[in-house]
Design a protein around this motif. Structure first.
Motif, PDB file in Angstrom:
ATOM      1  N   ALA A   1      -2.564  -6.441   6.655  1.00  0.00           N
ATOM      2  CA  ALA A   1      -1.692  -7.610   6.501  1.00  0.00           C
ATOM      3  C   ALA A   1      -2.448  -8.903   6.788  1.00  0.00           C
ATOM      4  N   LEU A   2      -3.340  -8.861   7.782  1.00  0.00           N
ATOM      5  CA  LEU A   2      -4.141 -10.033   8.119  1.00  0.00           C
ATOM      6  C   LEU A   2      -5.122 -10.361   7.002  1.00  0.00           C
ATOM      7  N   SER A   3      -5.840  -9.358   6.540  1.00  0.00           N
ATOM      8  CA  SER A   3      -6.895  -9.583   5.561  1.00  0.00           C
ATOM      9  C   SER A   3      -6.353 -10.024   4.210  1.00  0.00           C
ATOM     10  N   THR A   4      -5.228  -9.464   3.801  1.00  0.00           N
ATOM     11  CA  THR A   4      -4.650  -9.798   2.495  1.00  0.00           C
ATOM     12  C   THR A   4      -3.612 -10.912   2.581  1.00  0.00           C
ATOM     13  N   LYS A   5      -3.241 -11.297   3.818  1.00  0.00           N
ATOM     14  CA  LYS A   5      -2.208 -12.316   4.034  1.00  0.00           C
ATOM     15  C   LYS A   5      -0.888 -11.918   3.369  1.00  0.00           C
TER      16      LYS A   5
END
Length: 286
Positions: free
Chosen positions: A102-106
């Motif tokens: 979720a962080l990496s792909t926003k």
């Protein structure tokens, strides 16, 4: 003449010559870099991560669910992780991978999973070892900027995992008051301590809420839900005598009242209590 020094491995003669020819340009770049101010960015602190995890556990336990939950910062580093005793160990890794995804792909991982099902090209994300396209990972925002993420696994399916993550985000930043009780005699959290909150109104103290510390000795939301903390004097009372009596132990203090003044200068107040049978200490936490 000002010089700029770099720590480099041994260079070939050709590369050394290239660097020498570029010395003037590098010197100008170094001067500009030295004058640049450091970047200041919002990030996920340990205190924030713990509030999120407390909220995730409390809200999902209230629905009869168990889980593993993880929070990562804006760089994808693990900040904090919790797992219920009866949750399969694979969920620990799954929760962290969901948060990282979720962080990496926003993007929320449930949305990524839906996109992968509908679009063959999006399915290629499954080939990246660090990513996990299952619902339960949700980005954490500061304004419009992604500064971290929370991942939940083991709550009984992707929909339940995401619901727990969203509940944590909804609850954690809203409540302006939390407490944490630690048993100083063994260094462990003190679960099951009843705590009441009162506000001073004139000469009277008006009770606002009552709660019990969880397995981590915490109450992440002691202030009444959806109520606004206004400046004034508040009293948090820890019913420590009853807690010790339930263990068959004596206690010098039947209860410990902590009165503090909230001036509205910060959005959240934290009251830790270090407890023993014959003494205690407290302070303004974060």
């Amino acid at each position: 003449m000002k010089t700029c020094h770099f720590s480099l491995p041994r260079l070939s003669a050709a590369l050394t010559l290239t660097l020498a020819l570029a010395a003037g340009t590098a010197g100008t770049a170094c001067a500009a870099a030295a004058a640049a101010a450091p970047a200041l960015r919002a990030d996920i602190s340990l205190a924030t991560a713990n509030r999120l995890l407390d909220a995730a556990l409390e809200s999902c336990h209230a629905d009869g669910k168990t889980l593993a939950a993880a929070v990562v910062d804006r760089s994808g580093n693990l900040v904090a992780l919790r797992r219920d005793d009866n949750v399969g160990p694979h969920n620990t890794l799954a929760a962290q991978r969901k948060a990282y995804t979720a962080l990496s792909t926003k993007t929320a991982t449930r949305q990524l999973a839906a996109q992968a099902s509908a679009n063959p090209q999006a399915q290629n994300l499954n080939t990246v070892p660090e990513l996990l396209l299952l619902g339960g990972g949700v980005p954490l925002l500061s304004g419009t900027e992604v500064i971290g993420a929370i991942g939940v696994a083991g709550a009984g399916g992707a929909d339940n995992d995401e619901a727990c993550a969203l509940q944590a985000i909804a609850l954690a930043p809203v409540n302006p008051l939390s407490v944490h009780v630690l048993n100083q005699s063994d260094g462990l959290p003190a679960p099951g301590v009843e705590v009441t909150l009162e506000q001073q109104q004139g000469e009277r103290w008006i009770q606002l809420n009552r709660a019990v510390t969880n397995a981590q000795g915490r109450i992440s939301g002691l202030f009444p839900a959806r109520a606004e903390l206004t400046p004034g004097s508040y009293r948090v009372t820890f019913r420590t005598g009853a807690w010790y009596a339930a263990q068959g132990k004596a206690s010098f203090f039947p209860e410990i009242p902590v009165i503090f003044r909230a001036d509205g200068s910060v959005p959240h107040y934290h009251v830790p209590l270090l407890l023993s049978q014959y003494g205690y200490s407290t302070y303004r936490g974060n």
